[in-house]
Design an enzyme around this catalytic site. Structure first.
Site, PDB file in Angstrom:
ATOM      1  N   SER A 118      15.883   0.643  38.195  1.00  0.00           N
ATOM      2  CA  SER A 118      15.039  -0.493  38.567  1.00  0.00           C
ATOM      3  C   SER A 118      14.686  -0.378  40.046  1.00  0.00           C
ATOM      4  O   SER A 118      15.522  -0.007  40.867  1.00  0.00           O
ATOM      5  CB  SER A 118      15.768  -1.820  38.316  1.00  0.00           C
ATOM      6  OG  SER A 118      15.126  -2.894  38.983  1.00  0.00           O
ATOM      7  N   HIS A 127      22.621  -9.358  10.829  1.00  0.00           N
ATOM      8  CA  HIS A 127      21.876 -10.417  11.533  1.00  0.00           C
ATOM      9  C   HIS A 127      22.143 -10.378  13.042  1.00  0.00           C
ATOM     10  O   HIS A 127      21.945 -11.375  13.740  1.00  0.00           O
ATOM     11  CB  HIS A 127      22.223 -11.815  10.985  1.00  0.00           C
ATOM     12  CG  HIS A 127      22.306 -11.877   9.495  1.00  0.00           C
ATOM     13  ND1 HIS A 127      21.204 -12.088   8.702  1.00  0.00           N
ATOM     14  CD2 HIS A 127      23.345 -11.702   8.661  1.00  0.00           C
ATOM     15  CE1 HIS A 127      21.575 -12.064   7.429  1.00  0.00           C
ATOM     16  NE2 HIS A 127      22.873 -11.823   7.380  1.00  0.00           N
TER      17      HIS A 127
END
Length: 456
Positions: free
Chosen positions: A287, A157
């Site tokens: 970036s 999970h």
């Protein structure tokens, strides 16, 4: 290839212009397609000649000498006039083969060249993909072997769970890829040739050419199939081979897309944790605004293209479902896109994943820090067992640990501090009997079960 300025004035598929390998781009090129058509016409003529039809050695030799020199401009002009791609190329071939003009395409229908060429392209496409998939498996197997013993937090999970090892996790990826290898090999081996079947799959035109001799018609089909490099032809066709064949091929590619999406998503999640990163070139920019960024752009590309590969499976599913009786032509335009794009996309994501697998960077110290933050909670069961061995009461110990764990969790979650459960255990005289064994109790290697042996 030199780029002309004109090239930048029209849409170009990024699958080819940015990503795909030369061999896969060539496999679905016009040159491969139309030279294959000519080879198929040559196979047909050779077989017809061998079985007694009035085809001469000179006609076959003339066709063979012009198998490669296609006048694409003439073919385009013929297609503009005739509105029929196969007849345009019959005329173009006949123009440079005046001797053979009368026997080119003898007895055949358009799907003789169209469908058989598609099957050759599918087969050759698999032959390009299979070694690439094998290389990815090899690189990841090396990675799994190298890190077979390195403990790491397991996640269920996406919440910390029992420990596993970095290598064991890679084995999850490997097992799926090996299933894909099996599927692609099976799909490739299951492909048959359409063969020489006539306009509605009855071989009527060939039966007429051979004056009712069924054995010669069967032999013609067998000979052409063998010349094209196939062991078998489909026993029954309409005008086309069953479009379920396209489903078989593309479904396995889509399934591989799902595998690669999962692998690359895992790597992206681990990159966020700074545990594992894909390779990052010395001058690569992560970036335009944030100079420190190291984005997992290769894995993101794989995920992006894998979604397209998975989505393409809808095309052959729907195409096969709407083929009326012996055939309709609403499959053609769709298949011109869905078949090449599936193989091109699969080719790209395999090449990219190989690059990732060859340069995966592991940060053991970060992995170790994350284990340290969570292991005290995971070790509580071991602490209880050790206390019981020294004569302690299991329920009393469980309650003590529960209270201390809640206090430590509050420090982590509410105060943003480090997990201090061990300090609390060490400070509590109740646990004095086992304090000398705490290091052994908390050795991460004792929490990974049989993970280091997974490769066997």
């Amino acid at each position: 290839m030199e780029e002309s300025g004109e090239e930048f004035n029209k849409y170009r598929s990024p699958l080819v212009s940015r990503y795909a390998s030369k061999e896969m781009a060539y496999n679905f090129s016009d040159r491969k397609k139309f030279t294959t058509w000519r080879k198929l016409w040559i196979y047909l003529a050779k077989a017809e000649k061998a079985l007694g039809l009035p085809v001469t050695e000179a006609q076959v030799a003339e066709m063979e000498s012009h198998a490669e020199d296609i006048d694409f401009a003439m073919a385009a002009e013929e297609e503009r006039k005739l509105r029929h791609d196969v007849m345009a190329h019959v005329h173009t071939f006949a123009h440079c083969c005046p001797l053979a003009a009368s026997i080119i395409h003898l007895g055949a229908t358009s799907c003789y060249v169209g469908d058989n060429t598609d099957l050759i392209m599918l087969r050759d496409g698999f032959d390009i993909l299979l070694p690439k998939l094998a290389r990815v498996i090899d690189r990841l197997a090396n990675f799994a072997e190298k890190y077979a013993d390195l403990p790491t937090l397991g996640f269920t999970h996406y919440q910390p769970a029992q420990l596993t090892t970095v290598g064991k996790r890679a084995c999850l990826w490997l097992q799926d890829l090996v299933m894909d290898m099996r599927n692609l090999q099976r799909a490739r081996d299951d492909l048959r040739f359409r063969g020489v079947k006539g306009t509605t799959g009855t071989q009527a035109s060939f039966l007429q050419l051979f004056q009712g001799d069924h054995e010669k018609v069967e032999e013609l089909d067998r000979m052409v199939t063998e010349m094209a490099g196939f062991k078998k032809a489909y026993l029954v066709t309409g005008q086309t081979y069953s479009r379920k064949v396209d489903i078989d091929s593309l479904s396995h590619l889509a399934s591989m897309g799902a595998t690669i999406h999962k692998i690359c998503t895992d790597i992206r999640l681990l990159a966020n944790l700074k545990e594992i990163e894909e390779p990052f070139e010395k001058e690569q920019i992560g970036s335009s605004a944030m100079p420190y960024k190291r984005n997992p752009m290769r894995c993101e590309r794989c995920c992006s293209l894998a979604r397209h590969l998975i989505a393409l499976l809808a095309d052959p599913l729907q195409t096969a479902s709407v083929q009326w009786l012996e055939r309709t032509l609403d499959d053609s335009a769709n298949r011109r896109i869905s078949l090449p794009e599936s193989f091109l996309t699969a080719d790209i994501i395999l090449s990219t994943l190989q690059n990732v697998a060859e340069g995966l960077v592991v940060y053991p110290k970060v992995i170790e820090r994350h284990i340290r933050q969570e292991l005290p909670f995971m070790a509580t069961e071991n602490i209880i067992m050790s206390m019981v061995k020294t004569g302690g009461n299991r329920q009393d110990c469980h309650e003590k640990i529960r209270v201390l764990s809640q206090q430590a969790a509050a420090v982590v979650k509410q105060e943003g501090g480090d997990n201090d459960l061990l300090s609390r255990v060490q400070a509590d005289s109740y646990f004095a009997p086992i304090l000398g064994h705490l290091d052994n109790i908390l050795d991460p290697k004792t929490f990974v079960g049989r993970a280091p042996h997974e490769k066997h």
